[in-house]
Design an enzyme around this catalytic site. Structure first.
Site, PDB file in Angstrom:
ATOM      1  N   ARG A 242     -20.175 -38.218  19.532  1.00 12.61           N
ATOM      2  CA  ARG A 242     -19.649 -37.927  18.200  1.00 12.61           C
ATOM      3  C   ARG A 242     -18.174 -38.293  18.119  1.00 12.61           C
ATOM      4  NH1 ARG A 242     -21.224 -31.818  18.385  1.00 12.61           N
ATOM      5  NH2 ARG A 242     -19.871 -32.232  20.146  1.00 12.61           N
TER       6      ARG A 242
ATOM      7  N   LYS B 296     -27.463 -32.860  35.368  1.00 10.86           N
ATOM      8  CA  LYS B 296     -28.023 -31.557  35.728  1.00 10.86           C
ATOM      9  C   LYS B 296     -27.463 -30.488  34.799  1.00 10.86           C
ATOM     10  CE  LYS B 296     -25.291 -28.990  37.107  1.00 10.86           C
ATOM     11  NZ  LYS B 296     -23.984 -28.330  36.850  1.00 10.86           N
TER      12      LYS B 296
HETATM   13  P1  NAP Z   1     -18.533 -31.504  27.904  1.00 13.18           P
HETATM   14  O1  NAP Z   1     -17.378 -32.366  28.254  1.00 13.18           O
HETATM   15  O2  NAP Z   1     -18.263 -30.220  27.218  1.00 13.18           O
HETATM   16  O3  NAP Z   1     -19.629 -32.276  27.046  1.00 13.18           O
HETATM   17  C1  NAP Z   1     -19.921 -33.638  27.169  1.00 13.18           C
HETATM   18  C2  NAP Z   1     -19.951 -34.267  25.799  1.00 13.18           C
HETATM   19  O4  NAP Z   1     -21.178 -33.963  25.146  1.00 13.18           O
HETATM   20  C3  NAP Z   1     -18.877 -33.739  24.850  1.00 13.18           C
HETATM   21  O5  NAP Z   1     -17.657 -34.349  25.081  1.00 13.18           O
HETATM   22  C4  NAP Z   1     -19.468 -34.052  23.490  1.00 13.18           C
HETATM   23  O6  NAP Z   1     -19.074 -35.358  23.120  1.00 13.18           O
HETATM   24  C5  NAP Z   1     -20.981 -34.018  23.741  1.00 13.18           C
HETATM   25  N1  NAP Z   1     -21.511 -32.811  23.134  1.00 13.18           N
HETATM   26  C6  NAP Z   1     -21.181 -31.530  23.404  1.00 13.18           C
HETATM   27  N2  NAP Z   1     -21.881 -30.685  22.632  1.00 13.18           N
HETATM   28  C7  NAP Z   1     -22.662 -31.450  21.846  1.00 13.18           C
HETATM   29  C8  NAP Z   1     -23.623 -31.151  20.843  1.00 13.18           C
HETATM   30  N3  NAP Z   1     -23.885 -29.898  20.489  1.00 13.18           N
HETATM   31  N4  NAP Z   1     -24.252 -32.187  20.251  1.00 13.18           N
HETATM   32  C9  NAP Z   1     -23.979 -33.445  20.594  1.00 13.18           C
HETATM   33  N5  NAP Z   1     -23.074 -33.791  21.550  1.00 13.18           N
HETATM   34  C10 NAP Z   1     -22.435 -32.796  22.157  1.00 13.18           C
HETATM   35  O7  NAP Z   1     -19.386 -31.160  29.209  1.00 13.18           O
HETATM   36  P2  NAP Z   1     -19.352 -31.778  30.675  1.00 13.18           P
HETATM   37  O8  NAP Z   1     -18.461 -30.981  31.532  1.00 13.18           O
HETATM   38  O9  NAP Z   1     -19.159 -33.246  30.622  1.00 13.18           O
HETATM   39  O10 NAP Z   1     -20.839 -31.394  31.131  1.00 13.18           O
HETATM   40  C11 NAP Z   1     -21.973 -32.052  30.630  1.00 13.18           C
HETATM   41  C12 NAP Z   1     -23.113 -31.900  31.588  1.00 13.18           C
HETATM   42  O11 NAP Z   1     -22.694 -32.403  32.872  1.00 13.18           O
HETATM   43  C13 NAP Z   1     -23.514 -30.428  31.821  1.00 13.18           C
HETATM   44  O12 NAP Z   1     -24.903 -30.321  31.906  1.00 13.18           O
HETATM   45  C14 NAP Z   1     -22.860 -30.082  33.150  1.00 13.18           C
HETATM   46  O13 NAP Z   1     -23.596 -29.119  33.880  1.00 13.18           O
HETATM   47  C15 NAP Z   1     -22.892 -31.427  33.867  1.00 13.18           C
HETATM   48  N6  NAP Z   1     -21.836 -31.539  34.886  1.00 13.18           N
HETATM   49  C16 NAP Z   1     -20.535 -31.205  34.595  1.00 13.18           C
HETATM   50  C17 NAP Z   1     -19.590 -31.241  35.609  1.00 13.18           C
HETATM   51  C18 NAP Z   1     -18.140 -30.878  35.354  1.00 13.18           C
HETATM   52  O14 NAP Z   1     -17.361 -30.809  36.322  1.00 13.18           O
HETATM   53  N7  NAP Z   1     -17.710 -30.638  34.124  1.00 13.18           N
HETATM   54  C19 NAP Z   1     -19.944 -31.644  36.903  1.00 13.18           C
HETATM   55  C20 NAP Z   1     -21.251 -32.042  37.139  1.00 13.18           C
HETATM   56  C21 NAP Z   1     -22.199 -31.979  36.121  1.00 13.18           C
HETATM   57  P3  NAP Z   1     -18.791 -35.685  21.549  1.00 13.18           P
HETATM   58  O15 NAP Z   1     -18.030 -34.519  20.978  1.00 13.18           O
HETATM   59  O16 NAP Z   1     -18.019 -36.959  21.600  1.00 13.18           O
HETATM   60  O17 NAP Z   1     -20.159 -35.834  20.951  1.00 13.18           O
END
Ligand code: NAP
Length: 303
Positions: free
Chosen positions: A34, A87
């Site tokens: 988005r 994951k």
């Molecule tokens: P994040 O940055 O909060 O979310 C990733 C992206 O997803 C956001 O930037 C947003 O992009 C999009 N998004 C969020 N909510 C949304 C919604 N309701 N509808 C559509 N798009 C949405 O999260 P993240 O830390 O990258 O984690 C994402 C996944 O990776 C999770 O399952 C997590 O367990 C896994 N993970 C995270 C880490 C870590 O260190 N953070 C490590 C390993 C795995 P837009 O706003 O541009 O759409």
């Protein structure tokens, strides 16, 4: 192979983009988010448009949080694309089973990635344990949510899993290295009074397997798993990057380095072979904890 990244946020930018860029197998052909973008890569906000304008993109990697991810996975599979899932592979087990059925019906690859299973010492730990009798296993998984998920309120909303977001990484290692499966028998979950998901969890499994997860931990992280066996003690430190057996640090793994480069390498092999890898064992343990767990209220959580 051309690949599209969906959900350009923390993990996409920290790990997926560099792993794809460094791989000889992949070319990042488009993103869908988005707001998030990757410099120099065509950016879409609508997945259907991306897929219809780019029939050459056969593979989609989904990096969104678990709750919104399912709808994107469903659309990509229905459009005949191979799908890679961050994951945990879904917010519920039923969603994951639905995706599995769809992937089979559409003849596409589906990969539930577990990055922690690709930490350096996991194969060596699994090999070492394969002919041992495990007497006990303890997981000590403590980190600060403010450092690793700054401001990410979705973690504390229904389906966000709370401390199981990092804890499931430990469970994915446990299910990978234990020579025989265990199941949960008891859990205590502490949930901040102003949130929906737990911030600490105490878990007891069969075979003297226990786990403690704390997401409100100050100071250096602990990502440790200790296994007592009939032939000595094995400890994995730093999420599986380091292994100690009876006090002696073991040599590090050879070959491709890094959890995410290994995931993309696996995905390339799966797509080439037409395979599916949907390991749901770690998510099953989390679902059991939510079903069986005793609820306690903890102090409110603020960022
Ligand atoms: P994040 O940055 O909060 O979310 C990733 C992206 O997803 C956001 O930037 C947003 O992009 C999009 N998004 C969020 N909510 C949304 C919604 N309701 N509808 C559509 N798009 C949405 O999260 P993240 O830390 O990258 O984690 C994402 C996944 O990776 C999770 O399952 C997590 O367990 C896994 N993970 C995270 C880490 C870590 O260190 N953070 C490590 C390993 C795995 P837009 O706003 O541009 O759409």
């Amino acid at each position: 192979m051309d690949i599209a990244l969906v959900g350009v946020g923390k993990i996409a930018l920290d790990q997926h983009v560099p792993a794809i860029a460094a791989s000889p197998d992949w070319h990042l052909a488009a993103t869908c988010s988005r707001a998030g973008t990757v410099p120099g890569v065509p950016a879409y906000t609508d997945l259907d448009r991306l897929l219809s304008e780019h029939p050459e993109i056969r593979v989609v990697s989904l990096c969104l949080p678990p709750v919104p991810r399912f709808a994107y996975a469903e659309r990509a599979i229905a459009a005949g694309r191979h799908v890679m899932l961050e994951k945990p592979p879904g917010a519920t087990l039923s969603e994951c089973h639905r995706l599995l059925e769809m992937a089979r019906a559409n003849g596409v690859s589906l990969y539930a990635t577990w990055h922690s299973q690709h930490a350096d010492m996991i194969p060596a730990a699994r090999d070492w344990l394969s002919d041992k009798t495990v007497r006990a296993l303890h997981i000590n998984w403590r980190e600060d949510v403010r450092k690793w998920h700054p401001g990410q309120d979705w973690c504390f909303e229904p389906g966000g899993m709370g401390v199981f977001d990092p804890g499931i990484n430990a469970l994915s290692i446990m299910t990978r290295i234990l020579p025989r499966p265990v199941h949960l028998t008891r859990a205590t979950l502490h949930t901040p009074e102003n949130r929906q998901t737990p911030i600490t969890a105490d878990l007891t499994f069969t075979d003297k397997v226990t786990a403690f997860f704390n997401w409100d931990h100050q100071g250096p992280e602990f990502w440790d798993i200790t296994v007592d066996t009939d032939a000595g003690q094995l400890t994995l430190h730093e999420g599986g990057a380091r292994m100690v057996i009876d006090g002696e640090t073991q040599g590090s793994a050879a070959g491709l380095t890094g959890e995410y480069p290994r995931l993309y390498n696996e995905m390339a092999s799966l797509v080439t072979a037409g395979g599916i890898d949907m390991d749901l064992a770690p998510l099953r343990h989390v679902a059991d904890a939510f079903m069986l767990g005793e609820r306690r209220t903890a102090a409110p959580f603020h960022w």
